[in-house]
Design an enzyme around this catalytic site. Structure first.
Site, short mmCIF file in Angstrom:
data_model
loop_
_atom_site.label_atom_id
_atom_site.label_comp_id
_atom_site.label_asym_id
_atom_site.label_seq_id
_atom_site.Cartn_x
_atom_site.Cartn_y
_atom_site.Cartn_z
N PRO A 10 0.79 -1.23 0.00
CG PRO A 10 -0.15 -1.14 2.11
CD PRO A 10 0.51 -2.07 1.15
CG ASN A 11 -0.38 4.36 1.12
OD1 ASN A 11 -1.34 4.83 0.51
ND2 ASN A 11 -0.50 3.89 2.36
NE ARG A 18 2.35 13.60 1.01
CZ ARG A 18 1.73 12.87 1.95
NH1 ARG A 18 0.91 11.90 1.59
NH2 ARG A 18 1.93 13.08 3.21
CE1 TYR A 23 9.33 5.02 3.07
CE2 TYR A 23 7.91 6.95 2.98
CZ TYR A 23 8.27 5.76 3.57
OH TYR A 23 7.58 5.29 4.66
CG ASN A 79 8.42 -1.97 0.48
OD1 ASN A 79 7.84 -2.04 1.57
ND2 ASN A 79 9.05 -0.88 0.07
CB ALA A 82 1.57 0.43 6.51
CD GLU A 103 10.53 -7.58 6.62
OE1 GLU A 103 10.77 -8.68 7.18
OE2 GLU A 103 10.16 -6.57 7.23
CG HIS A 105 11.12 -2.44 5.15
ND1 HIS A 105 9.76 -2.35 4.95
CD2 HIS A 105 11.33 -3.58 5.83
CE1 HIS A 105 9.18 -3.39 5.51
NE2 HIS A 105 10.11 -4.16 6.06
NE ARG A 112 10.45 6.05 8.65
CZ ARG A 112 9.51 5.87 7.71
NH1 ARG A 112 9.62 4.85 6.85
NH2 ARG A 112 8.48 6.69 7.62
O1 CA2 Z 1 10.65 1.87 4.02
C1 CA2 Z 1 9.79 1.23 3.41
O2 CA2 Z 1 9.96 0.78 2.27
C2 CA2 Z 1 8.41 1.00 4.05
O3 CA2 Z 1 8.03 -0.35 3.77
C3 CA2 Z 1 7.48 1.98 3.38
C4 CA2 Z 1 6.06 2.00 3.98
C5 CA2 Z 1 6.12 2.12 5.51
O4 CA2 Z 1 4.82 1.99 6.05
C6 CA2 Z 1 7.04 1.07 6.13
O5 CA2 Z 1 7.07 1.27 7.53
C7 CA2 Z 1 8.44 1.19 5.56
C8 CA2 Z 1 5.25 3.19 3.43
C9 CA2 Z 1 5.09 3.17 1.95
C10 CA2 Z 1 4.44 4.43 1.52
O6 CA2 Z 1 5.32 5.13 0.69
C11 CA2 Z 1 5.10 6.44 0.41
C12 CA2 Z 1 6.02 7.03 -0.43
C13 CA2 Z 1 5.88 8.36 -0.75
C14 CA2 Z 1 4.82 9.09 -0.26
C15 CA2 Z 1 3.92 8.50 0.59
C16 CA2 Z 1 4.06 7.17 0.91
#
Ligand code: CA2
Length: 151
Positions: A10-11, A18, A23, A79, A82, A103, A105, A112
């Site tokens: 997701p996302n 953003r 990221y 990946n 969340a 896995e 990230h 974090r």
């Molecule tokens: O660090 C990672 O790759 C995560 O898997 C990314 C997830 C987060 O919930 C994990 O804790 C760590 C979030 C992905 C959402 O990515 C976005 C990227 C840009 C803008 C908004 C969200």
């Protein structure tokens, strides 16, 4: 030629739009291109997907498990976004299919918020990659090739 699945949760479709400090500025399409190069360099074909729906990711893991059982898949880079921190269902899907899974990230989740420190994926994963930015995807694909060489 064996396949690798790269699954994004997701996302992650928002990547590059953003939170660049966390990221980076690459989009998911850039990540797909990077994975295509890494797959080719390691002698794999690539199936790259993103879904905001837990069930889609579970279905993809089942599909991957079937391909791996047929000797057609080297493994999965996941990946789970969340869902990493919430999903017993993804844990069960990885365990239940026996798929070789890394896995991944983009960020170092351990540096974090504390709610990102626990993963339901890690106990079912072969390896964990975190904090290398989007380059981690290429490293994880190379890691799957290394695992295959050891067998
Ligand atoms: O660090 C990672 O790759 C995560 O898997 C990314 C997830 C987060 O919930 C994990 O804790 C760590 C979030 C992905 C959402 O990515 C976005 C990227 C840009 C803008 C908004 C969200």
């Amino acid at each position: 030629m064996k396949k690798v699945y790269v699954l994004n949760g997701p996302n992650l479709n928002l990547l590059g739009t953003r939170e660049p400090a966390v990221y980076g500025s690459k989009t998911l399409d850039d990540v797909k291109k990077l994975c295509q190069l890494a797959a080719k360099a390691n002698g794999f074909s690539l199936d790259f997907r993103q879904s905001n729906h837990e069930g889609d990711l579970i279905d993809a893991l089942h599909e991957a498990g079937r391909l791996q059982a047929q000797g057609k898949l080297a493994g999965v880079v996941l990946n789970a976004g969340a869902y990493t921190h919430t999903s017993v269902a993804l844990h069960d899907a990885i365990k239940g299919t026996g798929v070789t899974l890394i896995e991944l990230h983009i960020s170092n989740v351990h540096a974090r918020e504390s709610f990102r420190h626990h993963s339901y994926i890690s106990p079912a994963a072969k390896a964990v990659m975190a904090g290398f930015g989007v380059q981690g995807y290429a490293l994880a694909i190379a890691g799957l090739a290394q695992l295959g060489d050891k067998k």
